[in-house]
Design a protein around this motif. Structure first.
Motif, PDB file in Angstrom:
ATOM      1  N   PHE A 180       6.750  -2.257   6.879  1.00  0.00           N
ATOM      2  CA  PHE A 180       7.010  -0.957   6.261  1.00  0.00           C
ATOM      3  C   PHE A 180       8.285  -0.969   5.427  1.00  0.00           C
ATOM      4  CE2 PHE A 180       4.060  -0.107   9.565  1.00  0.00           C
ATOM      5  CZ  PHE A 180       3.296   0.948   9.102  1.00  0.00           C
ATOM      6  N   PHE A 189       3.579  -1.563   3.583  1.00  0.00           N
ATOM      7  CA  PHE A 189       3.287  -0.145   3.454  1.00  0.00           C
ATOM      8  C   PHE A 189       4.530   0.641   3.076  1.00  0.00           C
ATOM      9  CE2 PHE A 189       0.627  -2.206   6.560  1.00  0.00           C
ATOM     10  CZ  PHE A 189      -0.647  -1.837   6.169  1.00  0.00           C
ATOM     11  N   ILE A 228       0.858  -1.177   0.000  1.00  0.00           N
ATOM     12  CA  ILE A 228       0.000   0.000   0.000  1.00  0.00           C
ATOM     13  C   ILE A 228       0.896   1.229   0.000  1.00  0.00           C
ATOM     14  CG2 ILE A 228      -1.724   1.321   1.288  1.00  0.00           C
ATOM     15  CD1 ILE A 228      -2.693  -1.350   2.461  1.00  0.00           C
ATOM     16  N   TYR A 248       0.829   5.210   0.456  1.00  0.00           N
ATOM     17  CA  TYR A 248      -0.076   6.155   1.111  1.00  0.00           C
ATOM     18  C   TYR A 248       0.645   7.457   1.421  1.00  0.00           C
ATOM     19  CZ  TYR A 248       2.479   5.009   5.314  1.00  0.00           C
ATOM     20  OH  TYR A 248       3.485   4.856   6.228  1.00  0.00           O
ATOM     21  N   VAL A 271      -3.739   3.256   7.936  1.00  0.00           N
ATOM     22  CA  VAL A 271      -2.678   2.249   7.974  1.00  0.00           C
ATOM     23  C   VAL A 271      -2.759   1.456   9.282  1.00  0.00           C
ATOM     24  CG1 VAL A 271      -0.168   1.924   8.167  1.00  0.00           C
ATOM     25  CG2 VAL A 271      -1.115   3.386   6.361  1.00  0.00           C
TER      26      VAL A 271
END
Length: 166
Positions: A146, A44, A17, A19, A30
């Motif tokens: 992350f 992420f 993702i 963002y 998140v």
């Protein structure tokens, strides 16, 4: 594919993702996705990072457009595929599974309709939840999720002025 700072790659079967890392609503989203992603399938990266900028450009998007969320499958692979805005948000919730499967019928809606709803929220996202000066660093428990996060200073601590949630 590697992230800046933590040198992770998007593992097979995981989704990435992209963002807005300074958007309070995006940050809350998140956190919500992490809580609801019980199968650990989501990764992420902030749109402000090099990894996200490269992917967005490769997908034909504008790397400076922070008002668009992307969901990327097979990131960095020849079969890389990305969804953006409304379709991405819906697919992310469906990946979370559980209760969110109730949204499956919305998959038949045209992208234009999903995007219209998404754009309304995107326009007011900073009014809803504010804007942060820096992207937040993940907790130690979630750091593996992350990519392209700021590198920690040599002493293992966060960069100056950044606090890590405990």
């Amino acid at each position: 594919m590697t992230g800046i700072g933590n040198m992770n790659r998007v593992e097979d079967g995981k989704f990435l993702i992209l963002y807005d890392g300074v958007c309070g609503l995006c940050d809350a989203s998140v956190r919500f996705f992490i809580k609801n992603d019980t199968k650990d399938r989501l990764r992420f990266a902030p749109l402000q990072g090099d990894l996200a900028r490269d992917i967005v450009a490769r997908q034909g998007g504008d790397p400076d457009d922070l008002a668009t969320v992307y969901l990327v499958a097979n990131a960095g692979q020849p079969e890389e595929r990305a969804w953006k805005r409304g379709p991405a948000a819906l697919k992310i919730l469906l990946i979370c599974g559980g209760f969110w499967r109730v949204l499956t019928p919305f998959s038949i809606l045209p992208d234009s309709l999903l995007n219209a709803g998404y754009r309304i929220v995107a326009r007011v996202r900073y009014l809803i939840a504010g804007r942060k000066e820096l992207c937040e660093l993940p907790t130690a428990v979630n750091r593996h999720r992350f990519l392209d996060t700021p590198a920690h200073e040599s002493d293992g601590g966060p960069p100056a002025g950044v606090e890590i949630e405990k």
